[in-house]
Design a protein around this motif. Structure first.
Motif, mmCIF file in Angstrom:
data_model
loop_
_atom_site.group_PDB
_atom_site.id
_atom_site.type_symbol
_atom_site.label_atom_id
_atom_site.label_comp_id
_atom_site.label_asym_id
_atom_site.label_seq_id
_atom_site.Cartn_x
_atom_site.Cartn_y
_atom_site.Cartn_z
ATOM 1 N N VAL A 1 0.828 -1.203 0.000
ATOM 2 C CA VAL A 1 0.000 0.000 0.000
ATOM 3 C C VAL A 1 0.864 1.256 0.000
ATOM 4 C CG1 VAL A 1 -1.630 1.353 1.387
ATOM 5 C CG2 VAL A 1 -2.006 -1.099 1.020
ATOM 6 N N ALA A 2 1.901 1.276 0.827
ATOM 7 C CA ALA A 2 2.776 2.450 0.881
ATOM 8 C C ALA A 2 3.430 2.708 -0.468
ATOM 9 C CB ALA A 2 3.840 2.264 1.962
ATOM 10 N N GLU A 3 3.850 1.664 -1.150
ATOM 11 C CA GLU A 3 4.510 1.846 -2.439
ATOM 12 C C GLU A 3 3.519 2.264 -3.524
ATOM 13 O OE1 GLU A 3 7.234 -1.210 -3.590
ATOM 14 O OE2 GLU A 3 8.205 -1.272 -1.620
ATOM 15 N N LEU A 4 2.288 1.762 -3.455
ATOM 16 C CA LEU A 4 1.270 2.206 -4.408
ATOM 17 C C LEU A 4 0.979 3.692 -4.226
ATOM 18 C CD1 LEU A 4 -1.214 -0.810 -4.303
ATOM 19 C CD2 LEU A 4 0.191 -0.117 -6.255
ATOM 20 N N LEU A 5 0.906 4.146 -2.995
ATOM 21 C CA LEU A 5 0.666 5.567 -2.731
ATOM 22 C C LEU A 5 1.815 6.427 -3.239
ATOM 23 C CD1 LEU A 5 -0.729 5.504 0.938
ATOM 24 C CD2 LEU A 5 -2.031 5.747 -1.172
ATOM 25 N N LYS A 6 3.035 6.017 -2.944
ATOM 26 C CA LYS A 6 4.200 6.828 -3.289
ATOM 27 C C LYS A 6 4.444 6.900 -4.789
ATOM 28 C CE LYS A 6 6.396 5.937 1.174
ATOM 29 N NZ LYS A 6 7.502 5.268 1.913
ATOM 30 N N ASN A 7 3.881 5.976 -5.533
ATOM 31 C CA ASN A 7 4.064 5.968 -6.988
ATOM 32 C C ASN A 7 2.768 6.280 -7.736
ATOM 33 O OD1 ASN A 7 6.984 4.933 -7.448
ATOM 34 N ND2 ASN A 7 6.165 3.546 -5.908
ATOM 35 N N SER A 8 1.867 6.997 -7.069
ATOM 36 C CA SER A 8 0.552 7.233 -7.665
ATOM 37 C C SER A 8 0.515 8.383 -8.669
ATOM 38 C CB SER A 8 -0.491 7.455 -6.570
ATOM 39 O OG SER A 8 -0.134 8.535 -5.729
ATOM 40 N N ILE A 9 1.676 8.953 -9.032
ATOM 41 C CA ILE A 9 1.696 9.910 -10.134
ATOM 42 C C ILE A 9 1.171 9.235 -11.402
ATOM 43 C CG2 ILE A 9 4.086 9.365 -10.728
ATOM 44 C CD1 ILE A 9 2.401 12.820 -11.043
ATOM 45 N N THR A 10 1.409 7.944 -11.537
ATOM 46 C CA THR A 10 0.874 7.187 -12.663
ATOM 47 C C THR A 10 -0.648 7.207 -12.637
ATOM 48 O OG1 THR A 10 2.798 5.721 -12.559
ATOM 49 C CG2 THR A 10 0.910 4.939 -13.821
ATOM 50 N N TRP A 11 -1.211 7.089 -11.456
ATOM 51 C CA TRP A 11 -2.659 7.068 -11.286
ATOM 52 C C TRP A 11 -3.284 8.397 -11.703
ATOM 53 C CZ3 TRP A 11 -5.414 3.016 -11.131
ATOM 54 C CH2 TRP A 11 -6.700 2.996 -10.594
ATOM 55 N N ALA A 12 -2.545 9.483 -11.568
ATOM 56 C CA ALA A 12 -3.060 10.804 -11.924
ATOM 57 C C ALA A 12 -3.335 10.922 -13.417
ATOM 58 C CB ALA A 12 -2.073 11.888 -11.501
ATOM 59 N N GLY A 13 -2.682 10.096 -14.212
ATOM 60 C CA GLY A 13 -2.913 10.146 -15.651
ATOM 61 C C GLY A 13 -4.346 9.849 -16.026
ATOM 62 N N ALA A 14 -5.066 9.121 -15.157
ATOM 63 C CA ALA A 14 -6.462 8.789 -15.421
ATOM 64 C C ALA A 14 -7.410 9.886 -14.963
ATOM 65 C CB ALA A 14 -6.809 7.470 -14.733
ATOM 66 N N GLY A 15 -6.860 10.985 -14.440
ATOM 67 C CA GLY A 15 -7.689 12.091 -13.989
ATOM 68 C C GLY A 15 -7.876 12.153 -12.496
ATOM 69 N N HIS A 16 -7.639 11.049 -11.793
ATOM 70 C CA HIS A 16 -7.808 11.029 -10.342
ATOM 71 C C HIS A 16 -6.791 11.948 -9.664
ATOM 72 C CE1 HIS A 16 -10.261 7.532 -11.193
ATOM 73 N NE2 HIS A 16 -9.228 6.885 -11.683
ATOM 74 N N ILE A 17 -7.176 12.488 -8.519
ATOM 75 C CA ILE A 17 -6.242 13.263 -7.710
ATOM 76 C C ILE A 17 -5.574 12.304 -6.728
ATOM 77 C CG2 ILE A 17 -5.946 15.165 -6.092
ATOM 78 C CD1 ILE A 17 -8.559 16.345 -7.118
ATOM 79 N N PRO A 18 -4.266 12.088 -6.820
ATOM 80 C CA PRO A 18 -3.617 11.215 -5.835
ATOM 81 C C PRO A 18 -3.868 11.733 -4.424
ATOM 82 C CG PRO A 18 -2.134 11.625 -7.680
ATOM 83 C CD PRO A 18 -3.315 12.554 -7.848
ATOM 84 N N ALA A 19 -4.207 10.833 -3.522
ATOM 85 C CA ALA A 19 -4.507 11.236 -2.153
ATOM 86 C C ALA A 19 -3.250 11.538 -1.352
ATOM 87 C CB ALA A 19 -5.314 10.141 -1.453
ATOM 88 N N TYR A 20 -2.140 10.952 -1.754
ATOM 89 C CA TYR A 20 -0.880 11.083 -1.014
ATOM 90 C C TYR A 20 -0.251 12.425 -1.354
ATOM 91 C CZ TYR A 20 3.548 9.351 1.019
ATOM 92 O OH TYR A 20 4.669 9.160 1.787
ATOM 93 N N LEU A 21 -0.252 13.345 -0.404
ATOM 94 C CA LEU A 21 0.151 14.727 -0.663
ATOM 95 C C LEU A 21 1.559 14.892 -1.232
ATOM 96 C CD1 LEU A 21 -1.430 16.656 2.354
ATOM 97 C CD2 LEU A 21 -2.059 16.793 -0.060
ATOM 98 N N PRO A 22 2.552 14.100 -0.806
ATOM 99 C CA PRO A 22 3.870 14.275 -1.422
ATOM 100 C C PRO A 22 3.863 14.114 -2.942
ATOM 101 C CG PRO A 22 4.083 13.025 0.605
ATOM 102 C CD PRO A 22 2.598 13.169 0.351
ATOM 103 N N VAL A 23 2.874 13.397 -3.478
ATOM 104 C CA VAL A 23 2.784 13.252 -4.937
ATOM 105 C C VAL A 23 2.225 14.522 -5.560
ATOM 106 C CG1 VAL A 23 1.628 12.004 -6.814
ATOM 107 C CG2 VAL A 23 2.595 10.746 -4.885
#
Length: 441
Positions: free
Chosen positions: A336-358
């Motif tokens: 889970v921690a690694e999915l959060l820390k690498n969620s810049i990829t997830w932003a490509g789909a329009g979602h706002i990453p919840a993890y603020l450092p991203v």
């Protein structure tokens, strides 16, 4: 600016394609006596599913001690039913995705285990790494039962070229944000004067989800939120309720927006550049980019005064296990921690990453138009907490049945309010069916 966006989109598209190929090759764990398998259930399909598989593949490649094996189930009621049965029957996966709005209904029945805040903090995940609305959506009865991957709000997409011609962009080239109903309706008419059709694409006919998303955004802009106390009566501001229905009727007047707009028609007309604005979820951003729409995005304007953005989150949960293997639990936290820390990829789909450092990273600031609505994470409003609310629930469809005729006809607002009160009060008098112990929750 245009070339930068195209290059970034090309990179993201290439990454998704690579992820899709990796998914085919990564379904079988590397063999080894020390490798354990972590079962992960989720409801992400289409582009989201491909993106998630790519993120999982990278984690699996980086760790030899465990292998994450995802199981993708159909979105909606079937998924949540299967997850509840698995938790109650002792066949729960190690990790699962739920919408944040559904979590509170699963906690009273013991279907989820709380997260250990100490373990999360050791991995760089804590309250300080989320906005207040996102973190608060994870807390039930004082304990954290979900860890959000994202926020996917209901926003305004806009065609920058059409809106520029209509004179509704500010000096920064972004859509104006009227703070009262009359000015917003006038802006819609200005855009309609350019398109020759409508100013706004908004699909709502026969779609309770769409009606609820816009309604609750505007309701909360009054500085109000509904409360659904189990065993009690719904707490709702009647004046705000009626004011929003009246405005929604004026919005779909046949000039600002279609009187008979469906979600499919709204998507099609905005993609074809026949309107200048589109009320929709962030998940429609990639298809509009692919359609070649010159795109901007922003929160829905504070039409009734306050900033408020209806949203939900894809969140990670720990389905209840009577005797969880402690090493597998630690590995699950790592995933889970690694999915959060690498969620810049997830932003490509329009979602706002919840993890603020991203979202606070300069790479995210370069994403267009995602970075334009990143501040929405500070103004999120989730569904009222109750066992019957949330994504994929019958509640939103019934809401659409209750208010639909008032929106289209421009009458019966008070009757809709009273019917809504009766409907919710009846549900509040019923026990939570996801609670295997029975009783109220």
């Amino acid at each position: 600016m245009i070339d930068t966006r195209i290059n970034r989109r090309s990179v993201l598209a290439g990454g998704l394609a690579t992820a899709g190929l990796a998914a085919l090759a990564g379904c079988t764990p590397a063999q080894g006596s020390q490798t354990t398998t972590l079962q992960f259930w989720h409801l992400l399909s289409g582009g989201d599913g491909i993106t998630m598989q790519g993120m999982i593949d990278r984690i699996n490649a980086a760790h030899g001690g465990f292998h994450v094996r995802p199981t993708v189930l159909a979105w909606g009621a079937p998924y949540y039913t299967k997850l509840a049965m698995a938790g109650a029957g002792g066949r729960a996966p190690d990790l699962a995705v739920m919408h944040s709005s559904r979590v509170s209904g699963y906690v009273p029945g013991g279907l989820l285990d709380p997260w250990d805040l100490n373990q999360l903090t050791e991995l760089g995940v804590s309250e300080s790494t989320f906005t207040d609305p996102v973190w608060n959506s994870s807390v039930v009865d004082g304990e954290v039962y979900s860890v959000a991957l994202d926020a996917h709000p209901f926003i305004t997409l806009y065609n920058t070229e059409i809106c520029e011609e209509a004179g509704v962009l500010n000096s920064d080239g972004q859509l104006m944000r009227p703070d009262n109903p009359e000015d917003f309706l006038e802006m819609g008419r200005e855009i309609a004067g350019v398109t020759g059709t409508y100013g706004l694409s908004y699909g709502f006919i026969g779609d309770g989800n769409q009606m609820w998303r816009l309604f609750y955004t505007l309701y909360c802009q009054h500085g109000q939120q509904m409360t659904f106390p189990q065993g009690g009566s719904v707490e709702v501001d009647g004046d705000a309720f009626v004011a929003v229905l009246e405005f929604m009727h004026r919005l779909v007047d046949g000039e600002v927006a279609s009187q008979r707009g469906t979600i499919d028609a709204a998507v099609a007309e905005f993609a074809a550049q026949r309107t200048g604005m589109h009320f929709t979820g962030v998940w429609e951003l990639p298809p509009m980019q692919e359609a070649g729409v010159p795109l901007g995005a922003t929160m829905i304007p504070p039409i009734f005064g306050d900033e408020a953005v209806y949203a939900d989150s894809h969140s990670f949960v720990l389905p209840h296990q009577a005797n969880p293997d402690q090493q597998m639990r630690r590995d699950t936290y790592t995933v889970v921690a690694e999915l959060l820390k690498n969620s810049i990829t997830w932003a490509g789909a329009g979602h706002i990453p919840a993890y603020l450092p991203v979202t606070e990273n300069e790479d995210y600031a370069e994403l267009t138009p995602q970075a334009e609505y990143a501040e929405a994470a500070d103004y999120l409003v989730y569904d009222p907490v109750a066992w019957f609310t949330g994504s994929g629930s019958n509640f939103v469809q019934q809401f659409g049945q209750i208010v639909g005729s008032a929106i289209t006809s421009g009458s019966g607002y008070d009757q809709a309010l009273e019917e809504f009160r009766r409907y919710v009060d009846n549900l509040l008098a019923q026990p939570n069916p996801a609670n295997p112990q029975g009783g109220r929750s």
